[in-house]
Design a protein around this motif. Structure first.
Motif, PDB file in Angstrom:
ATOM      1  N   ALA A   1       0.818  -1.221   0.000  1.00 25.40           N
ATOM      2  CA  ALA A   1       0.000   0.000   0.000  1.00 25.40           C
ATOM      3  C   ALA A   1       0.847   1.264   0.000  1.00 25.40           C
ATOM      4  CB  ALA A   1      -0.964   0.012   1.194  1.00 25.40           C
ATOM      5  N   GLY A   2       2.139   1.141  -0.357  1.00 19.33           N
ATOM      6  CA  GLY A   2       3.014   2.302  -0.343  1.00 19.33           C
ATOM      7  C   GLY A   2       3.601   2.624   1.012  1.00 19.33           C
ATOM      8  N   ILE A   3       3.341   1.790   2.022  1.00 13.29           N
ATOM      9  CA  ILE A   3       3.913   2.002   3.354  1.00 13.29           C
ATOM     10  C   ILE A   3       5.416   1.756   3.282  1.00 13.29           C
ATOM     11  CG2 ILE A   3       3.843   1.273   5.767  1.00 13.29           C
ATOM     12  CD1 ILE A   3       0.988   0.213   5.188  1.00 13.29           C
ATOM     13  N   ASP A   4       6.199   2.664   3.859  1.00  8.30           N
ATOM     14  CA  ASP A   4       7.649   2.623   3.684  1.00  8.30           C
ATOM     15  C   ASP A   4       8.356   2.620   5.029  1.00  8.30           C
ATOM     16  OD1 ASP A   4      10.180   2.710   2.647  1.00  8.30           O
ATOM     17  OD2 ASP A   4       9.877   4.553   1.497  1.00  8.30           O
ATOM     18  N   ALA A   5       9.355   1.778   5.146  1.00 14.02           N
ATOM     19  CA  ALA A   5      10.134   1.704   6.385  1.00 14.02           C
ATOM     20  C   ALA A   5      11.582   2.134   6.169  1.00 14.02           C
ATOM     21  CB  ALA A   5      10.095   0.284   6.947  1.00 14.02           C
ATOM     22  N   SER A   6      11.876   2.806   5.053  1.00 11.41           N
ATOM     23  CA  SER A   6      13.232   3.284   4.802  1.00 11.41           C
ATOM     24  C   SER A   6      13.346   4.766   5.147  1.00 11.41           C
ATOM     25  CB  SER A   6      13.630   3.052   3.340  1.00 11.41           C
ATOM     26  OG  SER A   6      12.806   3.816   2.475  1.00 11.41           O
ATOM     27  N   ASN A   7      14.551   5.195   5.464  1.00 11.67           N
ATOM     28  CA  ASN A   7      14.826   6.587   5.813  1.00 11.67           C
ATOM     29  C   ASN A   7      13.987   7.084   6.984  1.00 11.67           C
ATOM     30  OD1 ASN A   7      16.928   7.456   3.876  1.00 11.67           O
ATOM     31  ND2 ASN A   7      15.350   6.977   2.350  1.00 11.67           N
ATOM     32  N   VAL A   8      13.668   6.173   7.897  1.00  7.85           N
ATOM     33  CA  VAL A   8      13.021   6.523   9.159  1.00  7.85           C
ATOM     34  C   VAL A   8      13.742   5.761  10.263  1.00  7.85           C
ATOM     35  CG1 VAL A   8      10.760   7.002   8.150  1.00  7.85           C
ATOM     36  CG2 VAL A   8      11.299   4.682   8.887  1.00  7.85           C
TER      37      VAL A   8
END
Length: 324
Positions: free
Chosen positions: A89-96
């Motif tokens: 769904a476009g959920i992103d776990a990078s750059n966080v």
């Protein structure tokens, strides 16, 4: 004539947090002129709008999903609330921070409008604003950035009705210039460079007059049922066998298209038409024939009913479109 298009992406933006003023960041770091296109990554828009969540992103996936399109191992492709079909769904776990993830902006078109309006109000510049995100492609490896939010830009160029230099008429040619700009901008911003803002200069013809937001990136999303590939190959077979509700394959197919498919799957079963419906005589193992027929009817958006049996017990099945 030489056409020159330039892209610039400034360094030194720093980490963006909830409540940060994105228009102020744009004005502080970007040299703008009327007719420019400002490109902002969806990641910093999400951060500024407080879309950061703690925990594994799988916990947020159900709430962002309208329906699952396909699953392949741990990869889940879904249609989300923005109408976008994306992995997770476009959920992103990078750059966080580790243990956190970002949801997409709630309304990227609205986010783009706010930035555009504030740039105009504070600096007087008439610029277009795009919000971008990274997406995969169904038939190609790798990813590219696409436009998920837009304000002040003609997101497509409609060339239908024009002719090419050889005199051939252009029928459906409509370059998705918003996506082309998004993909080009990623060349300047990079994934790991800490440059979430960029500016494209050289296409003022795409920028709408001040006060006109335009259709937004929502205009680039195919409506539910209009996509020829609304389900993964495996999922389409499962849904047809299960007789699932709804038709993700679009409007009911033309009778001649369904008739051609029936002739391939159940050769010799199709009877002469007595109207707008199609009729079949069930032959061979009746249960097997009915299963195949139900699957085809579902895939083509038609319904199946049964006429009264004849004196010899033969079953005649009638098909009609699910909608007039």
């Amino acid at each position: 004539m030489t056409v020159r298009v330039t892209l610039s992406a400034p360094d030194g933006i720093g980490e963006v947090g909830a409540g940060d003023d994105l228009a102020a960041l744009v004005l502080a770091h970007c040299d703008l002129a009327d007719g420019d296109v400002v490109i902002v990554t969806g990641k910093v828009v999400s951060k500024a709008e407080g879309r950061l969540r703690a925990g594994d992103r799988t916990a947020s996936l159900p709430g962002e999903t309208v329906r699952v399109v396909a699953r392949r191992g741990p990869t889940v492709i879904v249609r989300n609330h923005l109408g976008l079909t994306m992995a997770a769904a476009g959920i992103d776990a990078s750059n966080v921070a580790v243990g956190h993830h970002l949801l997409l902006p709630e309304d990227p078109d609205r986010s783009a409008r706010r930035i555009r309006e504030q740039v105009a109000l504070r600096a007087g510049h008439n610029v277009a604003v795009l919000v971008t995100d990274t997406a995969g492609r169904a038939w190609r490896t790798g990813q590219t950035d696409i436009c998920i939010g837009a304000a002040g830009l003609r997101v497509t160029e409609d060339l239908a009705g024009l002719t090419d230099p050889h005199g051939n008429p252009l029928v459906v040619t409509a370059p998705a210039v918003a996506d082309e700009i998004a993909g080009a901008a990623e060349l300047a911003t990079g994934k790991l460079g800490g440059r979430p803002l960029s500016v494209l200069r050289g296409r003022p013809d795409l920028v709408l007059p001040a006060g006109e937001a335009g259709p937004g990136a929502a205009a680039l999303v195919r409506g539910e049922g209009e996509d020829l590939f609304g389900l993964g190959a495996r999922e389409a077979v499962v849904q047809a066998l299960a007789g699932g509700a709804g038709h993700v394959f679009g409007a009911p197919a033309a009778a001649e298209d369904l008739a051609a498919a029936l002739d391939r799957v159940l050769p010799g079963a199709l009877l002469p038409s007595d109207g707008s419906d199609l009729r079949l005589q069930v032959t061979g193992p009746e249960a097997e024939s009915r299963t195949a027929l139900r699957m085809l009817a579902h895939a083509f958006g038609w319904l199946v009913s049964e006429d009264p049996r004849s004196a010899d017990g033969a079953a005649t099945l009638r098909l009609r479109p699910s909608t007039p």
